[in-house]
Every structure is written in structure tokens, then in C-alpha cells.
Design an enzyme around this catalytic site. Structure first.
Site, short mmCIF file in Angstrom:
data_model
loop_
_atom_site.label_atom_id
_atom_site.label_comp_id
_atom_site.label_asym_id
_atom_site.label_seq_id
_atom_site.Cartn_x
_atom_site.Cartn_y
_atom_site.Cartn_z
N GLU A 113 -7.63 7.19 -5.49
CA GLU A 113 -6.92 9.12 -5.01
C GLU A 113 -5.98 9.57 -4.09
O GLU A 113 -5.39 8.67 -3.25
CB GLU A 113 -7.99 9.78 -4.15
CG GLU A 113 -9.75 9.78 -5.01
CD GLU A 113 -10.74 9.73 -4.66
OE1 GLU A 113 -11.29 10.53 -3.85
OE2 GLU A 113 -11.90 8.71 -5.16
N LYS A 128 -4.51 10.80 -0.71
CA LYS A 128 -4.77 11.69 0.32
C LYS A 128 -4.55 12.79 0.60
O LYS A 128 -3.30 13.04 0.59
CB LYS A 128 -4.18 10.20 1.45
CG LYS A 128 -5.29 10.71 2.66
CD LYS A 128 -4.83 9.49 3.32
CE LYS A 128 -5.98 9.43 5.51
NZ LYS A 128 -5.43 10.61 5.73
N ASP A 171 -3.69 15.83 2.74
CA ASP A 171 -3.75 16.55 4.03
C ASP A 171 -3.99 17.68 4.29
O ASP A 171 -3.38 18.89 4.62
CB ASP A 171 -1.54 16.33 4.00
CG ASP A 171 -1.86 15.86 5.80
OD1 ASP A 171 -2.77 15.19 6.52
OD2 ASP A 171 -0.74 16.17 6.23
N TYR A 208 -14.16 14.56 -3.06
CA TYR A 208 -14.78 13.42 -3.39
C TYR A 208 -15.17 12.86 -2.91
O TYR A 208 -15.99 11.54 -3.06
CB TYR A 208 -13.06 12.67 -2.59
CG TYR A 208 -13.15 13.13 -1.40
CD1 TYR A 208 -14.32 12.60 -0.20
CD2 TYR A 208 -11.58 13.98 -0.70
CE1 TYR A 208 -14.29 12.91 1.06
CE2 TYR A 208 -11.71 14.37 0.98
CZ TYR A 208 -13.11 13.66 1.55
OH TYR A 208 -13.01 14.45 3.07
N LYS A 227 -1.36 4.96 3.63
CA LYS A 227 -0.28 5.71 3.73
C LYS A 227 1.19 5.53 3.33
O LYS A 227 1.47 4.03 3.55
CB LYS A 227 -0.68 5.98 5.08
CG LYS A 227 -1.83 5.87 5.94
CD LYS A 227 -1.88 7.72 6.13
CE LYS A 227 -2.57 8.81 7.50
NZ LYS A 227 -1.85 8.61 8.70
N CYS A 283 25.79 -2.39 38.60
CA CYS A 283 24.35 -3.34 37.81
C CYS A 283 23.24 -2.94 38.00
O CYS A 283 22.66 -2.81 39.35
CB CYS A 283 25.25 -4.67 38.03
SG CYS A 283 23.59 -5.99 37.27
N CYS A 302 21.95 -6.19 40.14
CA CYS A 302 22.28 -6.54 41.72
C CYS A 302 23.56 -6.25 42.20
O CYS A 302 23.68 -6.10 43.13
CB CYS A 302 23.20 -8.50 41.03
SG CYS A 302 24.72 -7.83 40.35
N CYS A 307 28.05 -6.42 33.56
CA CYS A 307 28.26 -6.78 35.00
C CYS A 307 28.88 -7.96 35.24
O CYS A 307 29.07 -8.88 34.85
CB CYS A 307 26.76 -7.03 35.55
SG CYS A 307 26.57 -7.63 36.80
N CYS A 353 24.31 -13.03 39.01
CA CYS A 353 23.84 -11.98 38.94
C CYS A 353 21.74 -12.04 38.29
O CYS A 353 22.43 -12.57 37.70
CB CYS A 353 23.82 -10.71 37.62
SG CYS A 353 22.43 -9.50 37.28
S1 IVH Z 1 -12.59 9.60 1.54
C1 IVH Z 1 -15.21 8.00 5.00
N1 IVH Z 1 -10.82 10.55 -0.09
O1 IVH Z 1 -8.93 11.56 5.32
C2 IVH Z 1 -14.67 9.03 4.95
N2 IVH Z 1 -10.54 11.46 2.54
O2 IVH Z 1 -9.27 9.24 7.65
C3 IVH Z 1 -14.25 8.93 3.78
N3 IVH Z 1 -8.82 12.59 2.85
O3 IVH Z 1 -11.79 12.29 7.03
C4 IVH Z 1 -13.33 10.06 2.79
N4 IVH Z 1 -8.44 12.51 0.93
O4 IVH Z 1 -10.52 14.32 5.24
C5 IVH Z 1 -11.57 10.41 0.98
N5 IVH Z 1 -9.50 11.11 -1.60
C6 IVH Z 1 -9.76 11.26 -0.42
C7 IVH Z 1 -8.91 12.45 0.63
C8 IVH Z 1 -9.84 12.00 2.22
C9 IVH Z 1 -8.38 13.24 2.29
C10 IVH Z 1 -8.61 12.36 4.77
C11 IVH Z 1 -10.43 12.70 5.15
C12 IVH Z 1 -10.73 11.80 5.98
C13 IVH Z 1 -9.44 11.29 5.63
C14 IVH Z 1 -9.79 10.08 6.07
#
Ligand code: IVH
Length: 682
Positions: free
Chosen positions: A126, A128, A130, A235, A323, A414, A417, A432, A438
Site C-alpha cells: 500500500e 505510505k 504522509d 488500512y 521509504k 596547519c 603542526c 602543509c 607534521c
Molecule cells: S500500517 C504498525 N499502513 O506509517 C503500524 N501505516 O511508521 C502499522 N502509514 O504509524 C501501520 N500509510 O501512521 C500502515 N498504508 C499504511 C500507512 C501507514 C501511512 C503510517 C502510519 C504508521 C506509520 C508507520
């Protein structure tokens, strides 16, 4: 607190002091981030602090405190105006991965823990998001409570704000107690609108959409939250009873979508390559999404296996955050130190707050020479953009924020020295000139002299050289060959702390064996400015004895292919310097130079004997360092640039420009497999 020393070099006391510092820094930044939505560090800088804490704790496990941030998640939640709620199960955070190889390692670890074959595992990928995680509890279909993650165990009750997030369903068609977890986020468009409004109202803008979302969710007044248009991707769904019965993460996401939640696009993957593809696709889409993502979350698909995997410390074993690795990151310059090289060159080095760039923690960046400082007007306290591509050395791209401090001044003496430094004709570098006296220079020179491409004296690394130099046992490189005699004056080596009969006799034997040395190693060991192993090979291919090389004119040297006029002049001038010549004469009293003396242990009939080899791309089965050792011990010279002199190019994964260049020049190439088959590996 200096965090620039390698973890391996820390003493127990230093480690203890640095851990105390890191713990309080991480707590302070957690508070700034979670409670005040006012982070001072970029994600990369924060990740680097934590990575350093883990690395030190791993090396010094006795120093781990029960209160270490490595045992807790998120922020301390004191002084909060919200009621506290204890989570039914901890809301953890994920371990980071930065490459497909890291993901593979994560799979292998999970499979080992479960005692199954990694090929039997399936993963749900999935994006991630932000944002910030939140939990929503429903009882008999209605929202009963919404909370933030808080410190992972106890969060804050923000039910009033959760109720007004449009894509959190207010009712769901399931009876009993249900928990849904997901990410609260702000779209990029809303973020821009809100920031423009804030700027025109004279309020400080939010640094990024995540901070904006965090600041908006933790509002006492729900009307403010409502005006900020927060959104939610779900999620995770679970229930203490059996109201929810999903077998896989993919099923869980489908169920969440069916009951009215927004879920992200996801994909079932069977191995790390498929995960890598999902990750690349996500990266390609990143710019066109209406929200920010910072990687891929990779989860073991089976919920049963997820449960069996459990967690270790603050991270679950079933998921990992792959990441996007920034090839650039910003950080603050905390100091500028001067490093003195083996041939006297003084190089300014910026010490920066550690940041993660392309998966590596960077805390030092070379500034090359003082012209760079002048041109970029660099001062301690400035914020710099640091870049790193592939496995190359990090570099400072630009200064992105000036501190207003005074520009760093070119030293007049330097740092080691105290003798005056000079700027040699036509070069930007400062030197130097106190070459053989030195301390900083001599220690580096002796260490280089004893190192692998030179005299290759096993057991004489920088630490030992520093120890012997301070004691007076070794003052110059040639003293190495008098080390055993020095016992009369300094006492038996075997009785010094850290030494024994075996290690001392091994060192003496290694020194004795190097009293016969090849011309190539001898010339390399002179540390002539601009002459590394590769140029030394070109020189010794053209001159048969050290005397011939010493006598050569600039023109003779310039005539060698791939050696330009300015380098030829430098080499020629090196031998016109009486102090250098005295050093060479001294050495020749202790060692015999033999043009064809082979590289130790190397077989002259071997494929790599005296060949110039270049590596490009990533090797999968071994580290680049190990591969280099294998060929150099077979007598090869490894260089980094492909030229017509290159004999072989070893091509790993994702090879780039060097591969193209080698193809153009028609240089023989070997794949990793062919390479492995061609060397002796014990
Ligand atoms: S699963 C055990 N799924 O990423 C935590 N996290 O450090 C399981 N996050 O704290 C989280 N998208 O805030 C999961 N598709 C996703 C996510 C997601 C963003 C964040 C979440 C979590 C941090 C992981």
C-alpha cells in the site's frame, strides 16, 4: 554533542554520554512534532537520530534503558488538553527499508521467525500516506471514540474532530465493537489554500501537509478542524470478538471499502521484485497524486501469520515501511573541521546534523577546498543541501539557508603542526609543507604506507600507527622496518596493552615479508601528490627502476598515455625535493625494490594479475569491498574510471554510465556470475 564518530570507535563512556543526548533530543523532537506540530528536523534528520540511537544500543546493549525512545513510540503526551485513552493494542510504528535488498532481508527475517520458506509468503503493498495515524472505535455501528496515536499506548481523545472528517463513515453496518485505524491527511491543494490564507492573515505557514493535518486534528474547537478539510484513508480493521473475520490484509481493505471507508490502491505481491515494481510505480505516480506519500508499506498478507509474527520492541515483524529514499536532503552545518591528508593537503570537511540520504546516514561532507567555501560563502550554522547518487561520496550541492554567521576563514597555519600553510601554484588546495614532521600528516602517511595498495602490512592500521607514533616507537615510515630493534628502547611490544606474543610476532613477520617490494607498491607508497595506485601503475609500466623514474624529466613523464602535463610536472618536482629524496634513500636502505616482485600471493598466470579492473552497478551476492579485495589479492588494480587502459569491467545490477562507456570502448565485461566463477573464493 559530536555524532560524527563511527559507532565502532566509541568507548563505553562516550556511547553512554551520546545515548543520553540522543534520548533527550529524540524526546524533544517527538514533542515538537506530535504535540506542537512544529518540527525542527526534516524526516531524514529525525530518522538519522533514531538510526544512530539503534546502532549505539546494538553495539552497547548494556546501556539500553527501559526509557529509551527505542522502546516507545511517538510523543510524550503530558500537558495535553485532551483526555487520555488507552489503545486496545499498541499503535506501533514501522521499521524502515530503503532498498529492495532491505525488503528481501525483512522477508527472510519474517520467514525465519515463522520457520517457513520466504517463497510461501504473500505481501500486500500500500502507499505510505504522509499523515498521522488515528483510531476510530465503533460500537454497534456508531462512532464511540476517536483518538490519536499519542505515545503508542495512550492517545488523546479527539472524537469531536473525528466526527467531522468526511470520509470516516459515521455509521457502519456491523454490530459489536470494531476498531478502524488509518491515516488522517490533508490534500496538497487544501494545504496550499490554507497556507495562502495563513500568510495573508499574518500567521506562520505550516511546513508541510502532514504538520498541517496534525495541527488541525488536535484542535479543541471542532469548527477549526472542519475548516481544514481533513481526510482519511483506512488500512486496518479488527474487533475484540469475532464481528470482523478477515483472513488477509487484502480482504480487510476490501471490507473497509465496502463499509464506506476510503482505501488506497493496493497490490498483492509475491516476492521482493514485485514489491520493487509496486514501489517504482508508486514513485512514478507520486507527483500526480492529490496527497503526499513517502513510500510503500509492505505487509504480510495473512492476518494469522501477522499475529504469529507479533512485534519486537516498537516495530511489528509483519510490516515494513519501504521509504522513498531522497537522493538529496537538507541539514545544518554544525562545524567545519580541517582534515590533513597523507601528502599534506588540507581539506575542509563540514560536520552536519546526521541525515539519511539514499539510505545512508551522512554526518560529514567534504568541501574539497577553500575555493568551494569562498564561492558558496559557507558558514557554520548554515543549512545545506546534501546529495548522493548511487554509492558515491556525499556532496554539498548548495547552501539553502544562511545563518548570518561569518564565512569560514582559510587557515593560515596547519591545524596539526602549526606551520604556515601554502597554496601551491595553479591549484586551489592548501598544503602543509611540513611533510615528514607534521604529526597529522605523518600519521596519515604512515597508515597509508602500511595499507593494502602499498606495503600491505597486516596488523598495522591507523589505531596502531597512532599508538606507536605517540609513544615514539615509530616516527617515520622507515621506522616500521626498525620496529623490532626499538624494543630495546621501548620494551617488548608483546607486553603492551592489547598486544600479545602472537600478535607481535605476526606483525614482525608481516613487516619482514615486505622488505622485498614491487616497484608498483613502492611508488604507490611514496604518496606523490596526484599519484594513486592507477597512476603509479602507468609510471611503473614505463620506468623499470626507481632510479629511472627519479631521473625522468617532466617531458618523459608527460609522454605516458593518460598522464597530463601538470601531473607530470608534479611528479618530476616531487623527486627534485631534497626531503623527499632523503626519505627515498632511507627507505632503500631497509627495503629491496624489485620491478617484477609480484603482488603477494597473486599468481602471475592468473586472469587479474596486473590488470586494471573497474566495478559498476550493485553486486547482489557480495559487497563491493569484498569483490575488490578478491581481485586486488589476485594482483589487479581497481580504479573507478573506465578508460582505454581498463582491462575488465565487472557489471552489477543497475549499472549506469560506466557500462555505456565500457561498451563504447569495447572493453571486456563480466557479469557478477562470470566474475564469481573467475576468482577463487574460499
Ligand atoms: S500500517 C504498525 N499502513 O506509517 C503500524 N501505516 O511508521 C502499522 N502509514 O504509524 C501501520 N500509510 O501512521 C500502515 N498504508 C499504511 C500507512 C501507514 C501511512 C503510517 C502510519 C504508521 C506509520 C508507520
Amino acid at each position: 554533542m559530536a555524532t560524527s564518530k563511527s559507532v565502532d570507535d566509541l568507548s563505553l563512556l562516550e556511547a553512554n554520554a551520546e545515548l543520553a543526548f540522543l534520548r533527550s533530543e529524540i524526546r524533544r523532537h517527538d514533542d515538537l512534532y506530535y504535540n506542537r506540530a512544529m518540527p525542527e528536523l526534516s524526516d531524514a534528520e529525525y530518522d538519522a537520530l533514531r538510526a544512530r540511537l539503534y546502532a549505539i544500543e546494538k553495539k552497547f546493549p548494556t546501556l539500553i534503558s527501559a526509557h529509551s525512545p527505542s522502546r516507545s513510540i511517538g510523543a510524550p503526551i503530558d500537558n495535553s488538553p485532551f483526555a487520555k485513552v488507552r489503545h486496545r493494542s499498541p499503535m506501533l510504528s514501522l521499521e524502515n527499508a530503503f532498498s529492495v535488498l532491505d525488503v528481501e532481508r525483512f522477508f527472510a527475517r519474517a520467514a525465519r521467525f515463522l520457520r517457513i520458506n520466504p517463497a510461501a509468503l504473500e505481501f500486500c503493498c500500500e502507499p505510505k500516506i504522509d499523515g498521522l495515524s488515528a483510531s476510530v472505535i465503533y460500537i454497534d455501528g456508531k462512532i464511540a471514540r476517536g483518538s490519536t496515536r499519542g505515545n503508542g499506548y495512550v492517545g488523546e481523545d479527539i472524537t469531536h474532530n473525528i466526527m467531522i472528517i468526511s470520509d470516516i463513515p459515521k455509521t457502519i453496518p456491523i454490530q459489536g465493537e470494531i476498531e478502524i485505524r488509518g491515516e488522517v491527511y490533508m490534500s496538497s491543494e487544501d494545504f496550499n489554500d490554507i497556507n495562502s490564507e495563513r500568510i495573508s492573515a499574518g500567521e506562520p505557514p505550516f511546513a508541510n501537509p502532514r504538520n498541517a493535518a496534525a495541527g488541525s486534528l488536535r484542535q479543541i474547537d471542532a469548527a477549526i478542524t472542519a475548516s481544514r478539510h481533513l481526510q482519511f484513508f483506512a488500512y486496518h480493521i479488527s474487533s475484540p470478538g469475532d464481528a470482523v473475520n478477515v483472513e488477509t490484509q487484502v480482504d480487510a481493505l476490501n471490507m473497509l471499502a465496502n463499509i464506506g471507508c476510503s482505501v488506497t490502491e493496493h497490490r498483492l505481491c509475491r516476492d521482493a521484485t514485485e514489491v520493487g515494481k509496486f514501489h517504482e510505480d508508486a514513485m512514478a505516480k507520486r507527483g500526480s497524486l492529490r496527497y503526499e506519500i513517502d513510500g510503500t508499506v509492505v505487509k504480510v498478507n495473512s492476518i494469522l501469520l501477522q499475529r504469529r509474527l507479533g512485534f519486537s520492541g516498537r516495530n511489528p515483524r509483519h510490516s515494513v515501511a519501504f521509504k522513498f529514499s531522497a537522493s538529496e536532503a537538507e541539514s545544518t552545518i554544525t562545524d567545519i573541521v580541517l582534515s590533513i591528508g597523507r601528502s599534506g593537503r588540507i581539506t575542509p570537511v563540514a560536520i552536519i546534523n546526521p541525515v539519511n540520504v539514499s539510505g545512508a546516514i551522512i554526518s560529514r561532507v567534504t568541501l574539497h577546498n577553500f575555493d568551494t567555501i569562498d564561492k558558496k560563502c559557507i558558514a557554520v550554522g548554515d543549512t545545506a543541501l546534501i546529495a548522493r547518487a548511487g554509492d558515491v561520496i556525499p556532496k554539498l550541492v548548495s547552501i539553502t539557508k544562511k545563518s548570518g554567521n561569518q564565512k569560514f576563514e582559510v587557515p593560515s597555519v596547519c591545524p596539526s603542526c602549526g606551520s604556515p600553510v601554502t597554496r601551491r601554484e595553479g591549484v586551489a588546495d592548501m598544503y602543509c609543507e611540513n611533510r615528514y614532521a607534521c604529526p597529522g600528516q605523518v600519521i596519515n602517511y604512515i597508515t597509508y604506507f602500511a595499507s593494502e595498495p602499498c606495503f600491505d602490512i597486516i596488523g598495522l592500521g591507523k589505531i596502531q600507527v597512532e599508538e606507536f607514533y605517540t609513544e615514539g616507537r615509530i616516527k617515520t615510515a622507515v621506522d616500521i622496518f626498525r620496529l623490532q630493534e626499538k624494543e630495546t628502547e621501548f620494551g617488548p611490544l608483546s607486553q603492551k596493552p592489547g598486544w600479545g606474543v602472537v600478535s607481535a610476532s605476526n606483525l614482525y613477520n608481516s613487516i619482514k615479508a615486505r622488505k622485498h617490494i614491487s616497484l608498483l607498491r613502492f611508488v604507490t607508497a611514496l604518496a606523490i601528490p596526484g599519484v594513486g595506485e592507477h597512476i603509479a601503475k602507468l609510471l611503473t609500466d614505463s620506468f623499470s627502476t626507481i632510479e629511472e623514474l627519479v631521473a625522468a624529466s617532466s617531458n618523459d613523464i608527460d609522454a605516458i598515455d593518460n598522464i597530463g602535463a601538470s601531473l607530470a610536472k608534479k611528479v618530476h618536482l616531487f623527486f627534485r625535493n631534497e626531503i623527499n629524496m632523503a626519505h627515498i634513500r632511507n627507505l632503500l636502505e631497509s627495503v629491496t625494490v624489485d620491478k617484477d616482485s609480484p603482488n603477494y600471493g597473486a599468481n602471475p598466470a592468473g586472469k587479474y594479475y596486473k590488470k586494471i579492473v573497474v566495478f559498476t552497478g550493485n553486486l547482489v551476492g557480495m559487497s563491493r569491498e569484498h569483490a575488490k579485495q578478491l581481485v586486488t589479492s589476485s594482483g589487479a588494480i581497481v580504479t573507478s574510471v573506465v578508460s582505454s587502459k581498463t582491462d575488465f569491467v565487472i557489471v552489477g545490477e543497475r549499472a549506469g554510465a560506466k557500462l555505456k562507456h565500457a561498451q563504447e570502448l569495447g572493453i571486456p565485461m563480466l557479469s557478477e556470475e562470470e566474475f564469481v566463477a573467475s576468482v577463487d573464493i574460499d
